[in-house]
Every structure is written in C-alpha cells, then in structure tokens.
Motif scaffolding. Structure first.
Motif, PDB file in Angstrom:
ATOM      1  N   GLU A   1       0.840  -1.211   0.000  1.00  0.00           N
ATOM      2  CA  GLU A   1       0.000   0.000   0.000  1.00  0.00           C
ATOM      3  C   GLU A   1       0.868   1.251   0.000  1.00  0.00           C
ATOM      4  OE1 GLU A   1      -3.293   0.431  -0.442  1.00  0.00           O
ATOM      5  OE2 GLU A   1      -3.207  -1.716  -0.906  1.00  0.00           O
ATOM      6  N   THR A   2       1.933   1.237   0.776  1.00  0.00           N
ATOM      7  CA  THR A   2       2.849   2.380   0.806  1.00  0.00           C
ATOM      8  C   THR A   2       3.511   2.564  -0.546  1.00  0.00           C
ATOM      9  OG1 THR A   2       3.306   2.020   3.159  1.00  0.00           O
ATOM     10  CG2 THR A   2       4.893   3.352   1.942  1.00  0.00           C
TER      11      THR A   2
ATOM     12  N   LYS B   1       1.327   4.419  -2.979  1.00  0.00           N
ATOM     13  CA  LYS B   1       1.308   5.867  -2.703  1.00  0.00           C
ATOM     14  C   LYS B   1       2.584   6.526  -3.200  1.00  0.00           C
ATOM     15  CE  LYS B   1      -1.575   5.276   1.420  1.00  0.00           C
ATOM     16  NZ  LYS B   1      -1.617   5.348   2.907  1.00  0.00           N
TER      17      LYS B   1
ATOM     18  N   ASN C   1       2.690   7.110  -6.977  1.00  0.00           N
ATOM     19  CA  ASN C   1       1.879   8.228  -7.466  1.00  0.00           C
ATOM     20  C   ASN C   1       2.653   9.535  -7.460  1.00  0.00           C
ATOM     21  OD1 ASN C   1      -0.377   6.685  -7.999  1.00  0.00           O
ATOM     22  ND2 ASN C   1      -1.223   6.943  -5.937  1.00  0.00           N
TER      23      ASN C   1
END
Length: 306
Positions: free
Chosen positions: A20-21, A24, A27
C-alpha cells in the motif's frame, strides 16, 4: 523488523502495508517521508546489477539519504577479512546495508554481527525485494490476490521462485511451478511454504493434463533466466532440461486472453522466453522493473519509520 533477508522476516500485515505504501509512493515519487535524512546507506555488490543497483541508489536519494556503492572486489572482504569483522566495521560507518551476494549464509552472518539493518538484494536462496515488486505489479492489474493463479515456468530451484512461493503464501495466492523434476523448489522452502499454508502445486510434466489446466487458469505467467550467475558450468545441461518450459506463443495460446507475462529481467531471448512474447501486449515486465524502486522505498520506509 530489523533485517530483511527473506519474506519470512515480515508477516502478512507488514507485507500488505509495504504494498500500500509503495502504491502511494509511485503516485508521487518525491512526496515521500525523508526517513533516511542524515543517513548513509551502503550498497554492497558481489554480483553485477542493473535494476537492484539503480532502484536502490535512486530510492535512497529520494528518501533523503546518501548511498555508498561498494564493490566487494575493492574491499578487504576479497582478501579474506571475515564477515564478522566486516559487519562490525560496516555498522560503525553506515546506517544500513543492502547486499547482493552468492551464498545466503553470508547475509545471515552479516545480520548476526551487525547493529544496522541488513537487506537482501539477492542471494542464491532468495530474492525478496523482487517478490515485493512482483506483487505490487500484480496488484496494479486489479487482480484479487486470493483469486489469482500465478504460474511459474522454468527452474523451480532458484531465488526468484523461492521468494514467489513465500510471497504467494503471504498473499494467499495460488502458485503453480512447472519445472523439471531435477529443478524442484528446495525442500527447505517448501517446508516454509507449508508453514504459511501456501496453495502450491509442483508439476514436472509440461504436457500433462495438470499442466494444461494450470495454463488455462493462469492469470500470471512468470519466467526467469535459466542459468543464473555462478551456474555457467551447468549451462548446457540446464538449457536442455528446460527447453520444454520456454514461454512462447505455443504456451501463451493455451492461456486465457487476459493473462499477463512477467519476467524479473535480464531476459535471454530465445531461451526462457521468445521475443514476441516478451514484447507482446500481454507483457508487464517493464512495469515490474519500475516497481522495484517503489516497493523498495516502501520497504525502507517501513524499516526506518521509527
């Protein structure tokens, strides 16, 4: 988590948090926590490297740190200085160390005597950073890990296969390894897979009904080089055994249209994979290569967050 020598060093919660990190970070590569500010991070290479070196060097800079690239041939390690002494010395100068090496025992020795985090950039047994990037790549295909079937073709007894098996256990992903009997995954790794309750099958006969069904179900087809660094003497024998496991159009035509092709690179076109498949619309190998950067930054952020 102090060290990251294999995927056994993290649990399912940390595994998903890293992914998940990484999403991010991808992006916006520069809008990341500067967890390595005023930190010097060593990158020690006993083997040549493209993706591991560039992705870690860039990642350390983007996290605010200073990378120091070390070639083992230029260190006293090459003249017989012990791993124990080297670990103590590294710990006095550096805030962390990535190692790309041959024997996994070298990593374990360095971790035992180091006071700084040790990260496995590749060993003969595992390639855990690659597996993190691989599962980030799979997630980007909007595939539910628990409904995904990953099929690996090639040498089942190599570092990438071993780490894919362990990552599949953490992700609850079904994995099939199509390989010659002589190249089955290491018994040690299969034992570790059982402890993770990995849904795994090993198939040796590429022409069997079981192999055909696995290919029909595959969401991901994954392959790797047949002859790893240090195995040059085995090249002829390995290539002869592995020829039926080449990822080519004949294999691809047995799969569903949506199947994706993965390869950790470098690719030896004409051996484990053909040119038309590697560069086909089904291939996501260069997304996979890019994701080394994002996954590893997320790993470093996890290690250095406190």
């Amino acid at each position: 988590m102090k060290h990251f020598l294999s995927l056994l060093d993290i649990d399912r919660e940390i595994f998903f948090r890293i992914l998940e990190t990484a999403k991010k970070f991808k992006n916006d590569p520069w809008e990341v926590p500067q967890v390595l500010t005023k930190k010097t991070f060593g990158l020690l290479f006993e083997k040549p490297s493209t993706r591991t070196r560039i992705s870690f060097e860039v990642g350390v800079v983007q996290l605010g740190g200073y990378p120091v690239v070390l070639n083992s041939n230029e260190l006293q390690l090459s003249r017989g200085e012990s791993l124990r002494d080297s670990a103590h010395v590294f710990s006095r100068f550096l805030d962390g160390l990535l190692i790309r090496t041959f024997a996994h025992q070298n990593l374990e020795q360095l971790a035992k005597y180091s006071s700084i985090p040790i990260i496995n950039g590749l060993s003969d047994l595992y390639h855990p950073c690659q597996a993190l990037a691989d599962f980030l790549t799979i997630a980007e295909q909007n595939l539910d890990f628990e409904k995904t079937h990953l099929v690996f073709l090639g040498d089942g007894n190599n570092n990438v296969t071993h780490s894919l098996i362990l990552a599949s256990g953490l992700a609850k992903t079904k994995i099939t390894v199509l390989c010659p009997k002589e190249m089955s995954p290491a018994k040690k790794v299969l034992g570790q897979a059982r402890s993770l309750q990995t849904d795994i099958q090993i198939i040796h006969d590429i022409k069997s009904l079981e192999a055909k069904l696995a290919l029909q179900e595959a969401d991901i087809l994954y392959t790797d080089v047949w002859v790893s660094m240090g195995q040059e003497k085995e090249k002829e024998n390995k290539i002869n055994l592995l020829k039926p496991y080449q990822v080519n159009n004949q294999i691809l035509n047995q799969c569903k249209a949506s199947v994706k092709i993965m390869h950790c690179l470098p690719a030896h076109i004409g051996e484990e994979i053909t040119e038309e498949v590697l560069y086909s619309n089904s291939s996501i190998v260069f997304d996979q290569a890019e994701n080394r950067l994002h996954a590893q930054k997320a790993l470093l952020a996890e290690i250095y967050k406190h």
